[in-house]
Design a protein around this motif. Structure first.
Motif, PDB file in Angstrom:
ATOM      1  N   MET A 103      -5.203  -2.054  -3.139  1.00  0.00           N
ATOM      2  CA  MET A 103      -4.233  -1.273  -2.351  1.00  0.00           C
ATOM      3  C   MET A 103      -2.840  -1.580  -2.900  1.00  0.00           C
ATOM      4  O   MET A 103      -2.482  -2.755  -3.053  1.00  0.00           O
ATOM      5  CB  MET A 103      -4.255  -1.686  -0.873  1.00  0.00           C
ATOM      6  N   SER A 128     -10.549   2.007  -7.537  1.00  0.00           N
ATOM      7  CA  SER A 128     -10.934   1.876  -6.123  1.00  0.00           C
ATOM      8  C   SER A 128     -11.074   0.427  -5.662  1.00  0.00           C
ATOM      9  O   SER A 128     -11.913   0.120  -4.813  1.00  0.00           O
ATOM     10  CB  SER A 128     -12.254   2.623  -5.860  1.00  0.00           C
ATOM     11  N   CYS A 130       0.862  -1.187   0.000  1.00  0.00           N
ATOM     12  CA  CYS A 130       0.000   0.000   0.000  1.00  0.00           C
ATOM     13  C   CYS A 130       0.900   1.239   0.000  1.00  0.00           C
ATOM     14  O   CYS A 130       2.122   1.125   0.199  1.00  0.00           O
ATOM     15  CB  CYS A 130      -0.941   0.026   1.223  1.00  0.00           C
ATOM     16  N   TYR A 141      -0.203  13.839   4.643  1.00  0.00           N
ATOM     17  CA  TYR A 141      -1.247  12.820   4.798  1.00  0.00           C
ATOM     18  C   TYR A 141      -1.231  12.333   6.255  1.00  0.00           C
ATOM     19  O   TYR A 141      -0.153  12.088   6.817  1.00  0.00           O
ATOM     20  CB  TYR A 141      -0.882  11.691   3.828  1.00  0.00           C
ATOM     21  N   SER A 148      -9.866   7.834   0.515  1.00  0.00           N
ATOM     22  CA  SER A 148      -9.167   7.573  -0.732  1.00  0.00           C
ATOM     23  C   SER A 148      -9.735   8.429  -1.857  1.00  0.00           C
ATOM     24  O   SER A 148     -10.628   9.264  -1.640  1.00  0.00           O
ATOM     25  CB  SER A 148      -9.205   6.098  -1.099  1.00  0.00           C
ATOM     26  N   TRP A 149      -9.199   8.249  -3.037  1.00  0.00           N
ATOM     27  CA  TRP A 149      -9.567   9.016  -4.234  1.00  0.00           C
ATOM     28  C   TRP A 149      -8.822   8.392  -5.403  1.00  0.00           C
ATOM     29  O   TRP A 149      -8.068   7.442  -5.222  1.00  0.00           O
ATOM     30  CB  TRP A 149      -9.212  10.499  -4.069  1.00  0.00           C
ATOM     31  N   THR A 190      -2.637   2.922  -5.115  1.00  0.00           N
ATOM     32  CA  THR A 190      -4.051   2.754  -4.763  1.00  0.00           C
ATOM     33  C   THR A 190      -4.939   3.787  -5.462  1.00  0.00           C
ATOM     34  O   THR A 190      -6.093   3.506  -5.773  1.00  0.00           O
ATOM     35  CB  THR A 190      -4.189   2.953  -3.230  1.00  0.00           C
ATOM     36  N   LYS A 191      -4.395   4.964  -5.723  1.00  0.00           N
ATOM     37  CA  LYS A 191      -5.197   6.074  -6.237  1.00  0.00           C
ATOM     38  C   LYS A 191      -5.304   5.988  -7.768  1.00  0.00           C
ATOM     39  O   LYS A 191      -5.935   5.108  -8.277  1.00  0.00           O
ATOM     40  CB  LYS A 191      -4.606   7.397  -5.751  1.00  0.00           C
TER      41      LYS A 191
END
Ligand SMILES: *Cc1c(COP(=O)(O)O)cnc(C)c1O
Length: 392
Positions: A216, A213, A82, A108, A335-336, A206-207
């Motif tokens: 990870m 979506s 991740c 973050y 997330s995004w 992940t993004k």
């Protein structure tokens, strides 16, 4: 090669693909050798992309690492389960007990938490700094400062940092400070970390890299100086990622260019619409001049994406909840970077930073603009503002 051609070709060496268009999934723990000589060869080349044992990666891993390297312009890339694992491993590779690290105040939240808990436990001193500090970072550097960590733009409040300015100061120190950048917002295609002086570039794959979506994944790509240290330390920490997840990231990469173009176009349209709304105090979108560090976005970035924030003029808990509760397209979620729109309502930013004062009173709303039609998204926000206003 230009950007989109690179995206199509990245990581597709025939030794990984055997001619199959997208590198297939190779799962492995054990790799077997027929002769002592072959085993010795694999063992002697552990630092290279030679199958040796599953934890070191399979051709699927190597193809993805190559792709990220080609896109970000590094010399080596390590793949993690991740983004957070990529951040913590990259930091741990370059600090030891008694060292000092400079961490951007807008990092973050799990990155900040890691500094305050894990690094504190290991006796690494951390100073948080103003994201807009630029070359004045020199004033915070100590003889034991080993790492400067940047996140640009900050993932909630979007301050864009003067990355080359900070890197120039870091590399002018006698200890040649290692600069680690969380480059997730730009993805590997909209900010070239190594051309701007960064040593290690971290991606929460992940993004936008995965883009759907459902996986990870993280990466850290490094320049020549940092790569051997990053690689060895990450391996010693036992970091490795599933080939199935990596395959999905590799599939995601191929559409990164067109997706980002659409995310960027829609998000700009919505950001401009928001800037005209009476409910909105300011729009924090790197491509708009109202965003701190907008000049660095203009100077250093090749494009944007769908993630930005805005600050409400007035809000209270009830009004904010009313806005958030009735959304059709903007669902609440962390997330995004996926294809769908998301919304987060954030209060208490004052408590999330220590080096700078958050200047606004009203709540912050972070949006991820997905691939829906802009008209539907604007209608959704318009209804949200009606619910907000009904409670003010
Ligand atoms: C999501 C995110 C991370 C962490 O990635 P995970 O894969 O969720 O661990 C790190 N940095 C930024 C800027 C992020 O948005």
């Amino acid at each position: 090669m230009k950007k989109n051609s690179k995206i199509v070709n990245a990581g597709r060496q025939s030794k990984w693909t055997q001619g199959i268009v997208n590198p297939p999934v190779y799962r492995a723990s054990t790799v077997v050798f027929d002769t002592v000589a072959e085993m010795k060869h694999a063992s002697a080349n552990k630092a290279k992309q030679v199958p040796f044992y599953g934890r070191r990666g399979t051709p699927t891993t190597f193809a993805f690492a190559d792709a990220m390297n080609e896109l970000e312009g590094g010399v080596g890339c390590y793949v993690y389960p991740c983004g957070t694992a990529a951040i913590t491993s990259a930091i741990l590779a370059f600090v030891k007990s008694g060292d000092h690290l400079l961490m951007v105040d807008t990092a973050y939240e799990p990155t900040r938490d890691f500094c305050q808990k894990t690094l504190a436990k290991f006796g690494v001193e951390v100073t948080f700094y103003d994201p807009m500090i630029g070359k004045a970072i020199g004033k915070l550097i100590q003889t034991n400062t080993k790492v400067i960590f940047l996140e640009s733009p900050g993932s909630l409040t979007m301050e864009v940092q003067d990355v080359p300015g900070i890197c120039a100061v870091a590399h002018a120190q006698p200890q040649d400070i290692t600069v680690i950048l969380d480059n997730t917002w730009a993805s590997p295609i909209n900010f070239q970390p190594f051309a701007h002086g960064v040593d290690v570039s971290v991606q929460a794959a992940t993004k936008y890299i995965v883009g759907h979506s459902d996986v990870m994944l993280g990466t850290a790509t490094a320049n020549k100086k940092a790569w051997p240290i990053l690689r060895e330390n990450s391996y010693l920490l036992g970091q490795c990622a599933s080939p199935d997840d990596i395959y999905l990231a590799m599939r995601g990469i191929r559409t990164l260019g067109v997706r980002l173009k659409q995310h960027q176009q829609s998000s700009l349209q919505i950001a401009k619409w928001l800037a005209e709304r009476p409910e909105v105090k300011t729009v924090l979108h790197p491509a708009l001049s109202s965003c701190p560090g907008h000049e660095f976005f203009e100077r250093d970035f090749e494009g944007g994406n769908g993630l930005f924030s805005f600050v409400l003029n007035k809000s209270n808990d009830k009004a904010l909840t009313a806005l958030l509760d009735g959304m059709h397209h903007f669902k609440m979620g962390f997330s995004w970077g996926g294809f769908e729109s998301l919304i987060l309502g954030i209060t208490g930013l004052k408590n999330m930073r220590s080096a700078t004062e958050w200047p606004h009173q009203g709540a912050l709303i972070r949006l991820h603009i997905g691939l829906e039609d802009v008209e539907d998204l604007i209608a959704d926000l318009e209804q949200g503002f009606k619910r907000l206003n009904a409670h003010l």
